[in-house]
Design a protein around this motif. Structure first.
Motif, mmCIF file in Angstrom:
data_model
loop_
_atom_site.group_PDB
_atom_site.id
_atom_site.type_symbol
_atom_site.label_atom_id
_atom_site.label_comp_id
_atom_site.label_asym_id
_atom_site.label_seq_id
_atom_site.Cartn_x
_atom_site.Cartn_y
_atom_site.Cartn_z
ATOM 1 N N UNK A 305 71.613 80.711 84.839
ATOM 2 C CA UNK A 305 72.962 81.257 84.826
ATOM 3 C C UNK A 305 73.752 80.946 83.543
ATOM 4 N N UNK A 306 73.139 80.244 82.595
ATOM 5 C CA UNK A 306 73.861 79.846 81.389
ATOM 6 C C UNK A 306 73.295 80.569 80.168
ATOM 7 N N UNK A 307 74.173 81.239 79.448
ATOM 8 C CA UNK A 307 73.849 81.853 78.153
ATOM 9 C C UNK A 307 74.376 80.894 77.089
ATOM 10 N N UNK A 308 73.483 80.342 76.287
ATOM 11 C CA UNK A 308 73.841 79.256 75.369
ATOM 12 C C UNK A 308 74.008 79.785 73.950
ATOM 13 N N UNK A 309 75.120 79.402 73.293
ATOM 14 C CA UNK A 309 75.382 79.769 71.902
ATOM 15 C C UNK A 309 75.461 78.527 71.036
ATOM 16 N N UNK A 311 75.354 77.177 66.576
ATOM 17 C CA UNK A 311 75.555 77.643 65.204
ATOM 18 C C UNK A 311 75.258 76.528 64.212
ATOM 19 N N UNK A 312 74.930 76.921 62.987
ATOM 20 C CA UNK A 312 74.751 75.965 61.893
ATOM 21 C C UNK A 312 76.002 75.883 61.022
ATOM 22 N N UNK A 313 77.036 76.651 61.362
ATOM 23 C CA UNK A 313 78.223 76.725 60.508
ATOM 24 C C UNK A 313 78.965 75.398 60.416
ATOM 25 N N UNK A 314 79.107 74.694 61.531
ATOM 26 C CA UNK A 314 79.824 73.420 61.511
ATOM 27 C C UNK A 314 78.951 72.292 60.967
ATOM 28 N N UNK A 315 77.671 72.319 61.307
ATOM 29 C CA UNK A 315 76.786 71.218 60.934
ATOM 30 C C UNK A 315 76.384 71.272 59.461
ATOM 31 N N UNK A 316 76.246 72.491 58.896
ATOM 32 C CA UNK A 316 75.800 72.601 57.505
ATOM 33 C C UNK A 316 76.922 73.152 56.622
ATOM 34 N N UNK A 317 77.333 74.401 56.858
ATOM 35 C CA UNK A 317 78.437 74.993 56.091
ATOM 36 C C UNK A 317 78.839 76.304 56.739
ATOM 37 N N UNK A 318 80.143 76.667 56.685
ATOM 38 C CA UNK A 318 80.594 77.923 57.290
ATOM 39 C C UNK A 318 79.890 79.155 56.725
ATOM 40 N N UNK A 319 79.543 79.112 55.432
ATOM 41 C CA UNK A 319 78.963 80.296 54.811
ATOM 42 C C UNK A 319 77.507 80.522 55.190
ATOM 43 N N UNK A 320 76.876 79.578 55.872
ATOM 44 C CA UNK A 320 75.492 79.778 56.304
ATOM 45 C C UNK A 320 75.399 80.996 57.220
ATOM 46 N N UNK A 321 76.370 81.159 58.121
ATOM 47 C CA UNK A 321 76.462 82.334 58.998
ATOM 48 C C UNK A 321 75.182 82.582 59.785
ATOM 49 N N UNK A 322 74.553 81.528 60.266
ATOM 50 C CA UNK A 322 73.381 81.683 61.122
ATOM 51 C C UNK A 322 73.689 81.022 62.462
ATOM 52 N N UNK A 323 73.657 81.815 63.510
ATOM 53 C CA UNK A 323 73.868 81.322 64.869
ATOM 54 C C UNK A 323 72.669 81.699 65.717
ATOM 55 N N UNK A 324 72.647 81.195 66.937
ATOM 56 C CA UNK A 324 71.532 81.515 67.826
ATOM 57 C C UNK A 324 72.022 81.540 69.264
ATOM 58 N N UNK A 325 71.340 82.348 70.066
ATOM 59 C CA UNK A 325 71.685 82.510 71.468
ATOM 60 C C UNK A 325 70.428 82.301 72.303
ATOM 61 N N UNK A 326 70.563 81.519 73.364
ATOM 62 C CA UNK A 326 69.464 81.305 74.304
ATOM 63 C C UNK A 326 69.771 82.103 75.561
ATOM 64 N N UNK A 327 68.966 83.122 75.803
ATOM 65 C CA UNK A 327 69.154 83.964 76.990
ATOM 66 C C UNK A 327 68.364 83.392 78.164
ATOM 67 N N UNK A 328 68.933 83.387 79.374
ATOM 68 C CA UNK A 328 68.160 83.007 80.558
ATOM 69 C C UNK A 328 66.976 83.971 80.737
ATOM 70 N N UNK A 329 65.919 83.467 81.351
ATOM 71 C CA UNK A 329 64.724 84.287 81.573
ATOM 72 C C UNK A 329 65.067 85.595 82.290
ATOM 73 N N UNK A 330 66.014 85.551 83.212
ATOM 74 C CA UNK A 330 66.340 86.729 84.022
ATOM 75 C C UNK A 330 66.968 87.847 83.196
ATOM 76 N N UNK A 331 67.537 87.519 82.027
ATOM 77 C CA UNK A 331 68.151 88.541 81.181
ATOM 78 C C UNK A 331 67.196 89.100 80.139
#
Length: 482
Positions: A305-309, A311-331
């Motif tokens: 039931x959880x869609x997880x978001x 990002x590398x923007x805070x950890x590395x730099x805002x301009x990296x602009x690389x994020x990721x999403x983990x979709x549940x198996x059901x989606x």
């Protein structure tokens, strides 16, 4: 454009990169530099201004993160269409800046986004970039997997498992250019239209960029009030929402860490109906200063039931602009049906650099370094605030890179911001993060509608320790009521 005539003051307390950033930002706002125009390369500008290249890089990174400039791989930095920027992301504070206050030069800025000066891992990044390009085959320049390259998704899955307690396979991960893109993709996966009308609940106050994104995507929105534990589940239940967007590891802007009991209540809410989901934004969980990090909400999800978001923007730099999403198996079947035809939005070169950065231990070492830096600034802020107990109380200090100040001496949020501004210090009002603020700006409703709390936010990531000391001493004076 090969040069910019910028007058830098090496004796000013404002860092050189902020002076460069401020000059270019104002030129763009005044349309002296037009949309689509190419800025000088960082190498060219650093040579022309006789400053280090990393100084120019930091200025450009800040401009990219705020949407004034976009970085196009292998081509350079180009000015964005500023009218679109104002329409999509302008806050009340930015409107004030547009009407004349942008001419004011701040000596200190407690920005709530950005990274510490010299925080970007230049040496490691350059080394890996050279290796990637030297070893590049023709495949590196072909269109990649729309989900993101397999190697990067494997590295992200491994990191999320041991650092955040997220349970997922690489095949559940989708890599994209920023959370806005991923939310747009998610809206396609979940479906839109009369037959699949979704209602999104968000905490109030909240992260306005995500709120605006949902509004622009056509979702029905519900604002849910919070208590000390976060989103109130009873109110959520009554709202009719089927999607709830939460930030349990560090709620923005309030800064609270959601306790386990409330997390379990949210999971229970989502499990009650087939089409209910929680969207967990885990944007800066790496920075925590009290106790052990709490695992992500997704790690406790046994029902998909959880869609997880993330990002590398805070950890590395805002301009990296690389994020990721983990979709549940059901989606996942819905993604393969509706979203698989979307092209990758992050270059394979950048993905390979991040993959190696993670696999070879650079990312972990970088995080340890950044935690130490931010912990030092955090402790300094708290030390300064101890001497201001008759002026304000503090909250949200256990995680992230900003704190909230609640005034106990009769000072209002508006007056506190005004006094700070007159002293050359920029602070941020909590009021601009309430969703009623957005609705009021659009509808012209009364000034007091929907206001829950008054406070100011002080971000300390982009400031040096010396700047924090100087600025806090000034604030202590100007915020002391006569």
């Amino acid at each position: 454009m090969n040069e910019l005539t910028i007058s830098l003051d090496s004796h000013s307390k404002i860092p050189l990169y902020e002076q460069i950033y401020g000059f270019i930002r104002e030129e763009i706002r005044k349309r002296e530099i037009l949309p689509g125009e190419r800025l000088p390369s960082s190498r060219t500008l650093s040579s022309y201004l006789s400053v280090s290249r990393s100084t120019v890089d930091l200025a450009y990174e800040q401009l990219v993160s705020e949407g004034y400039v976009e970085s196009i791989p292998c081509r350079g930095y180009f000015v964005c269409e500023i009218e679109e920027l104002y329409q999509l992301g302008e806050t009340q504070e930015e409107r004030k800046m547009k009407t004349g206050e942008d001419a004011l030069k701040y000596r200190y800025q407690f920005a709530v986004s950005g990274i510490t000066p010299d925080g970007f891992p230049h040496n490691a990044w350059k080394k890996i970039s050279r290796e990637v390009l030297l070893d590049a085959s023709d495949d590196l320049f072909r269109l990649g997997d729309p989900r993101g390259e397999r190697g990067l998704r494997e590295a992200i899955a491994a990191y999320l498992h041991h650092a955040r307690g997220v349970n997922c396979r690489p095949d559940q991960i989708i890599v994209g250019a920023g959370n806005d893109y991923l939310l747009m993709l998610l809206s396609v996966v979940l479906g839109r239209g009369a037959d699949s009308r979704h209602v999104v609940a968000m905490e109030n106050p909240t992260y306005m960029s995500a709120y605006r994104c949902f509004v622009n995507l056509g979702f029905d929105m519900r604002s849910i009030s919070m208590d000390d534990s976060g989103m109130q589940v009873g109110e959520l239940e009554e709202s009719g929402a089927d999607l709830a967007y939460v930030m349990p590891s560090h709620q923005f802007p309030m800064g609270m860490v959601m306790p386990m009991k409330r997390r379990m209540q949210l999971l229970s809410w989502a499990a009650k109906e087939e089409k209910r989901y929680l969207i967990e934004d885990d944007y800066d969980s790496e920075f925590r200063y009290k106790g052990r990090p709490i695992p992500a909400l997704q790690g406790y999800d046994t029902k998909g039931k959880v869609i997880y978001l993330g990002t590398f923007s805070r950890a590395i730099a805002p301009s990296i602009r690389i994020s990721y999403m983990v979709l549940p198996e059901r989606l996942w079947p819905l993604f393969e049906q509706r979203g698989i035809n979307f092209s990758a939005t992050v270059s394979k070169t950048d993905q390979k650099i991040i993959e190696i950065f993670m696999r070879e231990g650079y990312f972990e070492r970088h995080l340890n370094r950044m935690r130490a830096i931010y912990k030092g600034k955090h402790d300094l802020m708290m030390k300064c605030l101890k001497g201001m107990s008759k002026i304000c109380t503090v909250s949200g200090e256990n995680a992230g890179v900003h704190v909230l100040l609640h005034f106990v001496n009769g000072l209002t949020e508006e007056e506190a911001i005004l006094r700070a501004r007159k002293a050359g210090i920029r602070v941020y009002g909590l009021g601009q993060y309430y969703t009623e603020e957005l609705e009021r700006q659009d509808s012209g409703a009364g000034a007091d509608a929907g206001r829950k709390q008054e406070a100011v936010l002080l971000g300390y990531a982009t400031m040096t320790e010396q700047q924090i000391l100087e600025a806090m001493e000034i604030l202590k004076k100007v915020w002391t009521c006569c």
